[in-house]
Write a protein that holds these residues in place. Sequence first.
Motif, PDB file in Angstrom:
ATOM      1  N   GLU A 131       0.854  -1.177   0.000  1.00 26.28           N
ATOM      2  CA  GLU A 131       0.000   0.000   0.000  1.00 26.28           C
ATOM      3  C   GLU A 131       0.893   1.230   0.000  1.00 26.28           C
ATOM      4  N   VAL A 132       0.333   2.369  -0.330  1.00 29.32           N
ATOM      5  CA  VAL A 132       1.050   3.639  -0.234  1.00 29.32           C
ATOM      6  C   VAL A 132       0.612   4.311   1.068  1.00 29.32           C
ATOM      7  N   SER A 133       1.564   4.532   1.952  1.00 27.50           N
ATOM      8  CA  SER A 133       1.252   5.052   3.290  1.00 27.50           C
ATOM      9  C   SER A 133       1.210   6.572   3.296  1.00 27.50           C
ATOM     10  N   SER A 134       0.304   7.118   4.080  1.00 28.05           N
ATOM     11  CA  SER A 134       0.202   8.571   4.229  1.00 28.05           C
ATOM     12  C   SER A 134       1.154   9.046   5.320  1.00 28.05           C
ATOM     13  N   LEU A 135       1.368  10.348   5.375  1.00 28.62           N
ATOM     14  CA  LEU A 135       2.209  10.961   6.388  1.00 28.62           C
ATOM     15  C   LEU A 135       1.375  11.883   7.269  1.00 28.62           C
ATOM     16  N   GLY A 136       1.588  11.783   8.572  1.00 31.70           N
ATOM     17  CA  GLY A 136       0.971  12.719   9.500  1.00 31.70           C
ATOM     18  C   GLY A 136      -0.527  12.832   9.327  1.00 31.70           C
ATOM     19  N   ASN A 137      -0.995  14.068   9.277  1.00 32.92           N
ATOM     20  CA  ASN A 137      -2.437  14.328   9.155  1.00 32.92           C
ATOM     21  C   ASN A 137      -2.830  14.763   7.749  1.00 32.92           C
ATOM     22  N   ASP A 138      -2.106  14.274   6.744  1.00 29.64           N
ATOM     23  CA  ASP A 138      -2.373  14.697   5.367  1.00 29.64           C
ATOM     24  C   ASP A 138      -3.803  14.382   4.920  1.00 29.64           C
ATOM     25  N   ASP A 139      -4.366  13.289   5.404  1.00 28.76           N
ATOM     26  CA  ASP A 139      -5.748  12.989   5.028  1.00 28.76           C
ATOM     27  C   ASP A 139      -6.704  14.051   5.563  1.00 28.76           C
ATOM     28  N   GLU A 140      -6.467  14.486   6.791  1.00 31.19           N
ATOM     29  CA  GLU A 140      -7.349  15.483   7.406  1.00 31.19           C
ATOM     30  C   GLU A 140      -7.234  16.846   6.734  1.00 31.19           C
ATOM     31  N   THR A 141      -6.044  17.195   6.268  1.00 35.35           N
ATOM     32  CA  THR A 141      -5.836  18.506   5.637  1.00 35.35           C
ATOM     33  C   THR A 141      -6.010  18.468   4.118  1.00 35.35           C
ATOM     34  N   ARG A 142      -6.380  17.320   3.585  1.00 35.18           N
ATOM     35  CA  ARG A 142      -6.447  17.103   2.138  1.00 35.18           C
ATOM     36  C   ARG A 142      -5.102  17.384   1.467  1.00 35.18           C
ATOM     37  N   GLY A 143      -4.046  17.062   2.174  1.00 30.68           N
ATOM     38  CA  GLY A 143      -2.722  17.171   1.587  1.00 30.68           C
ATOM     39  C   GLY A 143      -2.282  18.585   1.301  1.00 30.68           C
ATOM     40  N   THR A 144      -2.653  19.518   2.165  1.00 32.53           N
ATOM     41  CA  THR A 144      -2.236  20.910   1.998  1.00 32.53           C
ATOM     42  C   THR A 144      -1.184  21.276   3.044  1.00 32.53           C
ATOM     43  N   GLY A 145      -0.461  22.359   2.783  1.00 33.04           N
ATOM     44  CA  GLY A 145       0.461  22.926   3.757  1.00 33.04           C
ATOM     45  C   GLY A 145       1.737  22.157   3.990  1.00 33.04           C
ATOM     46  N   TRP A 146       2.090  21.222   3.105  1.00 34.68           N
ATOM     47  CA  TRP A 146       3.248  20.365   3.365  1.00 34.68           C
ATOM     48  C   TRP A 146       4.533  20.807   2.676  1.00 34.68           C
ATOM     49  N   ARG A 147       4.446  21.612   1.662  1.00 31.77           N
ATOM     50  CA  ARG A 147       5.652  21.973   0.905  1.00 31.77           C
ATOM     51  C   ARG A 147       6.489  22.990   1.663  1.00 31.77           C
ATOM     52  N   THR A 148       7.685  22.606   2.077  1.00 28.89           N
ATOM     53  CA  THR A 148       8.589  23.519   2.772  1.00 28.89           C
ATOM     54  C   THR A 148       9.569  24.186   1.816  1.00 28.89           C
ATOM     55  N   ARG A 149       9.481  23.829   0.546  1.00 34.67           N
ATOM     56  CA  ARG A 149      10.315  24.438  -0.489  1.00 34.67           C
ATOM     57  C   ARG A 149       9.439  24.690  -1.711  1.00 34.67           C
ATOM     58  N   VAL A 150       9.422  25.930  -2.155  1.00 35.03           N
ATOM     59  CA  VAL A 150       8.566  26.337  -3.270  1.00 35.03           C
ATOM     60  C   VAL A 150       9.375  27.253  -4.180  1.00 35.03           C
ATOM     61  N   THR A 151       9.223  27.051  -5.468  1.00 33.14           N
ATOM     62  CA  THR A 151       9.839  27.948  -6.449  1.00 33.14           C
ATOM     63  C   THR A 151       8.748  28.595  -7.292  1.00 33.14           C
ATOM     64  N   LEU A 152       8.780  29.917  -7.365  1.00 33.19           N
ATOM     65  CA  LEU A 152       7.925  30.656  -8.288  1.00 33.19           C
ATOM     66  C   LEU A 152       8.811  31.268  -9.370  1.00 33.19           C
ATOM     67  N   HIS A 153       8.197  31.583 -10.485  1.00 25.17           N
ATOM     68  CA  HIS A 153       8.958  32.098 -11.614  1.00 25.17           C
ATOM     69  C   HIS A 153       8.520  33.522 -11.952  1.00 25.17           C
ATOM     70  N   VAL A 154       9.423  34.265 -12.561  1.00 26.97           N
ATOM     71  CA  VAL A 154       9.167  35.653 -12.940  1.00 26.97           C
ATOM     72  C   VAL A 154       9.359  35.774 -14.444  1.00 26.97           C
ATOM     73  N   ASP A 155       8.324  36.273 -15.145  1.00 24.51           N
ATOM     74  CA  ASP A 155       8.460  36.402 -16.590  1.00 24.51           C
ATOM     75  C   ASP A 155       9.009  37.775 -16.969  1.00 24.51           C
ATOM     76  N   ASP A 156       9.117  38.039 -18.248  1.00 27.92           N
ATOM     77  CA  ASP A 156       9.712  39.290 -18.727  1.00 27.92           C
ATOM     78  C   ASP A 156       8.921  40.518 -18.293  1.00 27.92           C
ATOM     79  N   ASP A 157       7.635  40.336 -18.032  1.00 27.41           N
ATOM     80  CA  ASP A 157       6.785  41.458 -17.630  1.00 27.41           C
ATOM     81  C   ASP A 157       6.733  41.642 -16.110  1.00 27.41           C
ATOM     82  N   GLY A 158       7.494  40.845 -15.365  1.00 29.11           N
ATOM     83  CA  GLY A 158       7.505  40.974 -13.909  1.00 29.11           C
ATOM     84  C   GLY A 158       6.399  40.205 -13.217  1.00 29.11           C
TER      85      GLY A 158
END
Length: 424
Positions: A131-158
């Motif tokens: 089976e694929v096991s879940s971590l912590g309370n991910d089921d209760e939060t619908r798998g939100t709030g877990w990413r501790t590293r995020v990259t956003l991008h900036v285009d030529d228009d800012g």
Amino acid sequence: MTEPTASSPELTEGDIVELTVGEVAHGGIFVARHDSGRVVFVSDALPGERVRAEISEVKKRFARAETLEVLDASSERLEHVWPEADVSRAPDDRPGGAEFGHTSVAFGRELKRRVLADALARFGGVEPEFEVSSLGNDDETRGTGWRTRVTLHVDDDGRVGPFAARSHRVVDVRSLPLAFPDIDELAQQIIAKGHRGPGRIDFVAPADFEVRMRARVKGASTRKPELLRERVGEREFAVSEDGFWQVHRLAAVTLYDAVQDAIDRSRFDVSAQHFDLFGGVGLLGAAVAELAGKDARVESVEDAKEATELALTNLAEWGGATAKTGRVDRYLHGLLDSGADALAAARAGTVVLDPPRSGAKADVTEPLAELAPAQIVYVACDPVALGRDTGLLRERGYELTRLRSYDLFPNTHHVEAVATFVRA
């Protein structure tokens, strides 16, 4: 855009079609078959659904499509966890990174299990039960709030935002639900203001929960990367701000424990020479060393020099721990040319193999099998790569004896697995 007719069944880019969706495929897409007989890989769908979709790409043997409207919905379909990625938005404006966000985290795990099981059967010739096991309370939060590293991008228009799915075009979003909440809050401020570009902005929330932000515009960084401290239980690891570390808050400790659990203690010689290949900053090498005790002999091998230097620091409490910078395949060939005593110690040892998403491939599995360690613990982040490498290892005398899988990336198609191989 054109509607296909009986007189022109061949698909072309831009066609609008109705499709009955079949099983999930690798990459977070689903398999359908058009009336013309051509296989169509469709995104933002679920098995059993009837959807209206736009053909986005046509290849010789298959086509790709984006769901525009769900005509008959699966009972597993939910409102998308990321509103901007919902099918109500135009496909070109949907951000990537939440391919399974339109179902429950639990059903997402089942989809991942099917993909991994299929890859192991087709490419590895094995059908383990798992089976694929879940971590912590991910089921209760619908798998939100877990990413501790995020990259956003900036285009030529800012404009600041994530890339659209399967694209390098920045799209507007008002939320980042998978991100650690403090990252989301800071990111929304930057998105609202815009940023000079083009470039990228990296956000990280390490163990101290203090969010760092670093912009890289036109190849130049606003500052040098900081040395961070991450924690796994009571153990601390030094990690560069722009170096690799597991993204889910609970992923590092999950894999640390999983590797220890995966080691067959009956085959584990505490005095042998053990290896952490593709070792990064030494996380999994430390897991092996802890089992072996204070005199543990563990060597971490990694081709990034900065990571190797940090691995030396992170493994310093074990006097027999070492770290080498270099390509793993070349390292293994060099090891095979070692003296008899070194080879004997290595063949009695345990190897942790944690390759990149592309897998170990024959370049690594062939010399590794020739080295013939007592056991191999393979940490995999790609189902197809694990399936292929399972087949390669089995051809060379190893058998899969244990498999565990973990949902380190809720709402995405990515899945982690930890497999144990021993000589047959």
